[in-house]
Motif scaffolding. Structure first.
Motif, PDB file in Angstrom:
ATOM      1  N   LYS A 116      -3.765   8.470   5.798  1.00 45.05           N
ATOM      2  CA  LYS A 116      -2.949   9.233   6.747  1.00 45.05           C
ATOM      3  C   LYS A 116      -1.700   8.436   7.132  1.00 45.05           C
ATOM      4  O   LYS A 116      -0.590   8.989   7.203  1.00 45.05           O
ATOM      5  CB  LYS A 116      -3.777   9.572   7.983  1.00 45.05           C
ATOM      6  N   MET A 117      -1.841   7.129   7.367  1.00 43.46           N
ATOM      7  CA  MET A 117      -0.690   6.281   7.703  1.00 43.46           C
ATOM      8  C   MET A 117       0.285   6.221   6.534  1.00 43.46           C
ATOM      9  O   MET A 117       1.492   6.295   6.720  1.00 43.46           O
ATOM     10  CB  MET A 117      -1.156   4.877   8.084  1.00 43.46           C
ATOM     11  N   ALA A 118      -0.235   6.102   5.316  1.00 50.07           N
ATOM     12  CA  ALA A 118       0.629   6.073   4.132  1.00 50.07           C
ATOM     13  C   ALA A 118       1.407   7.381   4.001  1.00 50.07           C
ATOM     14  O   ALA A 118       2.599   7.375   3.690  1.00 50.07           O
ATOM     15  CB  ALA A 118      -0.202   5.816   2.880  1.00 50.07           C
ATOM     16  N   ARG A 119       0.736   8.496   4.257  1.00 47.21           N
ATOM     17  CA  ARG A 119       1.433   9.795   4.200  1.00 47.21           C
ATOM     18  C   ARG A 119       2.532   9.874   5.252  1.00 47.21           C
ATOM     19  O   ARG A 119       3.610  10.409   4.995  1.00 47.21           O
ATOM     20  CB  ARG A 119       0.443  10.937   4.386  1.00 47.21           C
ATOM     21  N   TYR A 120       2.259   9.345   6.441  1.00 45.24           N
ATOM     22  CA  TYR A 120       3.274   9.301   7.494  1.00 45.24           C
ATOM     23  C   TYR A 120       4.480   8.486   7.019  1.00 45.24           C
ATOM     24  O   TYR A 120       5.625   8.901   7.187  1.00 45.24           O
ATOM     25  CB  TYR A 120       2.690   8.686   8.772  1.00 45.24           C
ATOM     26  N   VAL A 121       4.216   7.334   6.405  1.00 45.39           N
ATOM     27  CA  VAL A 121       5.301   6.464   5.926  1.00 45.39           C
ATOM     28  C   VAL A 121       6.156   7.191   4.896  1.00 45.39           C
ATOM     29  O   VAL A 121       7.371   7.279   5.033  1.00 45.39           O
ATOM     30  CB  VAL A 121       4.730   5.150   5.337  1.00 45.39           C
ATOM     31  N   VAL A 122       5.521   7.718   3.861  1.00 44.28           N
ATOM     32  CA  VAL A 122       6.300   8.302   2.767  1.00 44.28           C
ATOM     33  C   VAL A 122       6.910   9.655   3.123  1.00 44.28           C
ATOM     34  O   VAL A 122       7.831  10.114   2.436  1.00 44.28           O
ATOM     35  CB  VAL A 122       5.495   8.390   1.451  1.00 44.28           C
ATOM     36  N   LEU A 168       0.821  -1.207   0.000  1.00 39.68           N
ATOM     37  CA  LEU A 168       0.000   0.000   0.000  1.00 39.68           C
ATOM     38  C   LEU A 168       0.855   1.256   0.000  1.00 39.68           C
ATOM     39  O   LEU A 168       0.513   2.246  -0.629  1.00 39.68           O
ATOM     40  CB  LEU A 168      -0.932  -0.010   1.210  1.00 39.68           C
ATOM     41  N   ALA A 169       1.968   1.212   0.733  1.00 44.90           N
ATOM     42  CA  ALA A 169       2.908   2.343   0.772  1.00 44.90           C
ATOM     43  C   ALA A 169       4.227   1.819   1.326  1.00 44.90           C
ATOM     44  O   ALA A 169       4.245   0.868   2.104  1.00 44.90           O
ATOM     45  CB  ALA A 169       2.384   3.467   1.659  1.00 44.90           C
ATOM     46  N   TRP A 170       5.314   2.446   0.930  1.00 43.81           N
ATOM     47  CA  TRP A 170       6.620   2.082   1.468  1.00 43.81           C
ATOM     48  C   TRP A 170       7.603   3.222   1.278  1.00 43.81           C
ATOM     49  O   TRP A 170       7.408   4.097   0.434  1.00 43.81           O
ATOM     50  CB  TRP A 170       7.165   0.799   0.819  1.00 43.81           C
ATOM     51  N   PHE A 206      13.553   0.462   6.574  1.00 45.73           N
ATOM     52  CA  PHE A 206      12.399   0.690   5.702  1.00 45.73           C
ATOM     53  C   PHE A 206      11.117   0.595   6.500  1.00 45.73           C
ATOM     54  O   PHE A 206      11.063  -0.027   7.563  1.00 45.73           O
ATOM     55  CB  PHE A 206      12.378  -0.236   4.483  1.00 45.73           C
ATOM     56  N   HIS A 207      10.079   1.241   5.961  1.00 43.34           N
ATOM     57  CA  HIS A 207       8.713   1.141   6.448  1.00 43.34           C
ATOM     58  C   HIS A 207       7.891   0.614   5.277  1.00 43.34           C
ATOM     59  O   HIS A 207       8.036   1.098   4.148  1.00 43.34           O
ATOM     60  CB  HIS A 207       8.156   2.508   6.861  1.00 43.34           C
ATOM     61  N   TRP A 208       7.037  -0.356   5.565  1.00 41.04           N
ATOM     62  CA  TRP A 208       6.273  -1.006   4.498  1.00 41.04           C
ATOM     63  C   TRP A 208       4.861  -1.243   5.000  1.00 41.04           C
ATOM     64  O   TRP A 208       4.644  -2.008   5.943  1.00 41.04           O
ATOM     65  CB  TRP A 208       6.958  -2.306   4.154  1.00 41.04           C
ATOM     66  N   LEU A 209       3.895  -0.568   4.408  1.00 37.29           N
ATOM     67  CA  LEU A 209       2.486  -0.732   4.738  1.00 37.29           C
ATOM     68  C   LEU A 209       1.916  -1.750   3.758  1.00 37.29           C
ATOM     69  O   LEU A 209       1.900  -1.506   2.543  1.00 37.29           O
ATOM     70  CB  LEU A 209       1.763   0.610   4.615  1.00 37.29           C
ATOM     71  N   TRP A 227      10.319   5.746  -2.557  1.00 38.39           N
ATOM     72  CA  TRP A 227       9.031   5.660  -1.879  1.00 38.39           C
ATOM     73  C   TRP A 227       7.930   5.454  -2.907  1.00 38.39           C
ATOM     74  O   TRP A 227       8.099   5.744  -4.087  1.00 38.39           O
ATOM     75  CB  TRP A 227       8.743   6.901  -1.050  1.00 38.39           C
ATOM     76  N   ASP A 228       6.794   4.987  -2.417  1.00 40.09           N
ATOM     77  CA  ASP A 228       5.601   4.887  -3.253  1.00 40.09           C
ATOM     78  C   ASP A 228       4.396   4.657  -2.347  1.00 40.09           C
ATOM     79  O   ASP A 228       4.537   4.193  -1.216  1.00 40.09           O
ATOM     80  CB  ASP A 228       5.721   3.737  -4.250  1.00 40.09           C
TER      81      ASP A 228
END
Length: 152
Positions: A123-129, A60-62, A69-72, A147-148
């Motif tokens: 919102k979580m994806a925006r935090y990640v990226v 979903l986002a990373w 790394f952060h990976w949703l 990122w994506d």
């Protein structure tokens, strides 16, 4: 490789549900900034995409930061531990081959947070990226290459 008592405690009670959304985070060994090298960071991105193409997880986002790394993800047909084991193992192999380095690349274990579908995933994806912005690596998100997110 045996787990340390502390890493075992982190996994106590961990349960992975298919179709559940998780935020996954892991660090390089000693927080070494391996992925400050864009080409090496792309090797991690390749593994994220491979996991998706194999139907293991829906990304979903990373963001790939220099030392973590952060990976949703939405977990599909594997467990969290097998997803992370495969991702970390294959990126270690690729980075080691690309740089003639040897040995482990990642710290043992990883952090996971299960999310409810009613949480604000955008919102979580925006935090990640936005991690590169908060870390002061760039002034604009578009200037950071690793990122994506499906919503952006």
């Amino acid at each position: 490789m045996p787990d340390s008592p502390a890493s075992h405690r982190l996994r106590t009670g961990r349960y992975a549900e298919p179709n559940r959304i998780y935020l996954l985070t892991t660090n390089t060994l000693g927080r070494e900034p391996v992925f400050a090298d864009y080409a090496l960071g792309r090797l991690v991105v390749h593994q994220f995409r491979k996991a998706q193409s194999l139907g293991l997880a829906n990304s979903l986002a990373w963001v790939v930061m220099p030392d973590h790394f952060h990976w949703l993800v939405e977990l599909e047909k594997c467990s969290l531990s097998s997803l992370m084991r495969q991702t970390k193992s294959l990126t270690t192999r690729e980075v080691n081959l690309s740089t003639a380095r040897h040995g482990p690349l990642w710290q043992q274990g990883y952090h996971d947070r299960a999310l409810r579908r009613d949480e604000d995933l955008v919102k979580m994806a925006r935090y990640v990226v936005a991690n590169p912005l908060r870390a002061g690596l760039v002034k604009r998100l578009g200037d950071y290459p690793l990122w994506d997110a499906i919503w952006v």
